[in-house]
Design a protein around this motif. Structure first.
Motif, PDB file in Angstrom:
ATOM      1  N   LEU A   1     -11.865   7.885   0.034  1.00  0.00           N
ATOM      2  CA  LEU A   1     -11.601   6.457   0.148  1.00  0.00           C
ATOM      3  C   LEU A   1     -10.234   6.297   0.795  1.00  0.00           C
ATOM      4  O   LEU A   1      -9.234   6.812   0.293  1.00  0.00           O
ATOM      5  CB  LEU A   1     -11.612   5.797  -1.233  1.00  0.00           C
ATOM      6  N   VAL A   2     -10.209   5.605   1.915  1.00  0.00           N
ATOM      7  CA  VAL A   2      -8.967   5.368   2.655  1.00  0.00           C
ATOM      8  C   VAL A   2      -8.618   3.897   2.498  1.00  0.00           C
ATOM      9  O   VAL A   2      -9.442   3.020   2.764  1.00  0.00           O
ATOM     10  CB  VAL A   2      -9.137   5.715   4.155  1.00  0.00           C
ATOM     11  N   ARG A   3      -7.418   3.644   2.015  1.00  0.00           N
ATOM     12  CA  ARG A   3      -6.943   2.263   1.868  1.00  0.00           C
ATOM     13  C   ARG A   3      -5.630   2.112   2.611  1.00  0.00           C
ATOM     14  O   ARG A   3      -4.876   3.069   2.731  1.00  0.00           O
ATOM     15  CB  ARG A   3      -6.737   1.920   0.391  1.00  0.00           C
ATOM     16  N   ALA A   4      -5.369   0.903   3.098  1.00  0.00           N
ATOM     17  CA  ALA A   4      -4.130   0.637   3.836  1.00  0.00           C
ATOM     18  C   ALA A   4      -3.514  -0.653   3.343  1.00  0.00           C
ATOM     19  O   ALA A   4      -4.213  -1.584   2.937  1.00  0.00           O
ATOM     20  CB  ALA A   4      -4.412   0.545   5.330  1.00  0.00           C
ATOM     21  N   GLY A   5      -2.194  -0.711   3.373  1.00  0.00           N
ATOM     22  CA  GLY A   5      -1.495  -1.914   2.941  1.00  0.00           C
ATOM     23  C   GLY A   5      -0.108  -1.976   3.532  1.00  0.00           C
ATOM     24  O   GLY A   5       0.305  -1.116   4.315  1.00  0.00           O
ATOM     25  N   ARG A   6       0.616  -2.998   3.117  1.00  0.00           N
ATOM     26  CA  ARG A   6       1.964  -3.229   3.625  1.00  0.00           C
ATOM     27  C   ARG A   6       3.000  -2.811   2.595  1.00  0.00           C
ATOM     28  O   ARG A   6       2.731  -2.789   1.404  1.00  0.00           O
ATOM     29  CB  ARG A   6       2.164  -4.717   3.938  1.00  0.00           C
ATOM     30  N   ILE A   7       4.200  -2.514   3.075  1.00  0.00           N
ATOM     31  CA  ILE A   7       5.343  -2.286   2.205  1.00  0.00           C
ATOM     32  C   ILE A   7       6.190  -3.542   2.269  1.00  0.00           C
ATOM     33  O   ILE A   7       6.590  -3.980   3.349  1.00  0.00           O
ATOM     34  CB  ILE A   7       6.159  -1.056   2.651  1.00  0.00           C
ATOM     35  N   LEU A   8       6.435  -4.140   1.130  1.00  0.00           N
ATOM     36  CA  LEU A   8       7.172  -5.399   1.058  1.00  0.00           C
ATOM     37  C   LEU A   8       8.670  -5.164   1.019  1.00  0.00           C
ATOM     38  O   LEU A   8       9.136  -4.026   0.916  1.00  0.00           O
ATOM     39  CB  LEU A   8       6.736  -6.165  -0.193  1.00  0.00           C
TER      40      LEU A   8
ATOM     41  N   ARG B   1       4.244   0.174   6.328  1.00  0.00           N
ATOM     42  CA  ARG B   1       2.822   0.305   5.999  1.00  0.00           C
ATOM     43  C   ARG B   1       2.608   1.547   5.146  1.00  0.00           C
ATOM     44  O   ARG B   1       3.423   2.471   5.159  1.00  0.00           O
ATOM     45  CB  ARG B   1       1.967   0.458   7.267  1.00  0.00           C
ATOM     46  N   TRP B   2       1.489   1.575   4.419  1.00  0.00           N
ATOM     47  CA  TRP B   2       1.124   2.756   3.646  1.00  0.00           C
ATOM     48  C   TRP B   2      -0.368   3.017   3.780  1.00  0.00           C
ATOM     49  O   TRP B   2      -1.147   2.118   4.046  1.00  0.00           O
ATOM     50  CB  TRP B   2       1.532   2.621   2.179  1.00  0.00           C
ATOM     51  N   ILE B   3      -0.730   4.276   3.589  1.00  0.00           N
ATOM     52  CA  ILE B   3      -2.129   4.728   3.608  1.00  0.00           C
ATOM     53  C   ILE B   3      -2.353   5.510   2.321  1.00  0.00           C
ATOM     54  O   ILE B   3      -1.510   6.314   1.924  1.00  0.00           O
ATOM     55  CB  ILE B   3      -2.399   5.669   4.807  1.00  0.00           C
ATOM     56  N   SER B   4      -3.479   5.286   1.688  1.00  0.00           N
ATOM     57  CA  SER B   4      -3.841   6.014   0.477  1.00  0.00           C
ATOM     58  C   SER B   4      -5.161   6.736   0.710  1.00  0.00           C
ATOM     59  O   SER B   4      -6.112   6.153   1.234  1.00  0.00           O
ATOM     60  CB  SER B   4      -3.985   5.033  -0.693  1.00  0.00           C
TER      61      SER B   4
END
Length: 154
Positions: free
Chosen positions: A54-61, A40-43
């Protein structure tokens, strides 16, 4: 000043969220926290307001590339690390839920229900469409024309 403050907040947040993490600055000036072990990642990036991020979250593929952010939130920078960590955990849970959702069934060939019903009702199915027949006739015509010109000149 915002960049330095954002970096400090990101370092504190990374220590709260994950023991193992990578922290780096984005081209746009934001900070990214990567948790390779949880994929996972957080920006964190400056938002429109002066005291907001602004906080965004996503996956690491697979292969280490990052999937686009699936969820985001705007948090006051003055809220503190605890509120920011809670927001990040919620966004990470949303990203994990997106990853756990099954992919849509692609076994359907794109044909509508009505056309499948009518094909079954009529007792026959259409295997070759009109455009396929037109292409076959054109190819046969080109072959016939080539054979004819070869026979005349050859």
């Amino acid at each position: 000043m915002v960049g330095t403050q954002l970096r400090d907040v990101a370092q504190e947040l990374a220590a709260v969220l994950w023991r193992e993490h990578t922290l780096y600055r984005e081209r746009s000036g934001g900070m990214v926290i990567r948790g390779e072990h949880v994929r996972r990642w957080i920006s964190l990036a400056p938002a429109g307001g002066r005291d907001e991020i602004l906080v965004r979250a996503g996956r690491i593929l697979d292969g280490g590339t990052t999937a686009p952010a699936r969820s985001e939130a705007v948090v006051p920078l003055s809220a503190g690390t605890g509120v920011l960590a809670a927001t990040c955990r919620r966004l990470l849970a949303d990203a994990a839920a997106d990853a756990a959702r099954p992919a849509p069934d692609r076994s359907d060939t794109g044909r509508s229900r009505r056309s499948r019903r009518s094909a079954r009702r009529n007792g026959r199915r259409r295997h070759t469409g009109f455009s396929s027949w037109v292409i076959l006739v054109c190819v046969a015509g080109v072959i016939a024309l080539f054979s004819y010109t070869s026979a005349m000149h050859g």
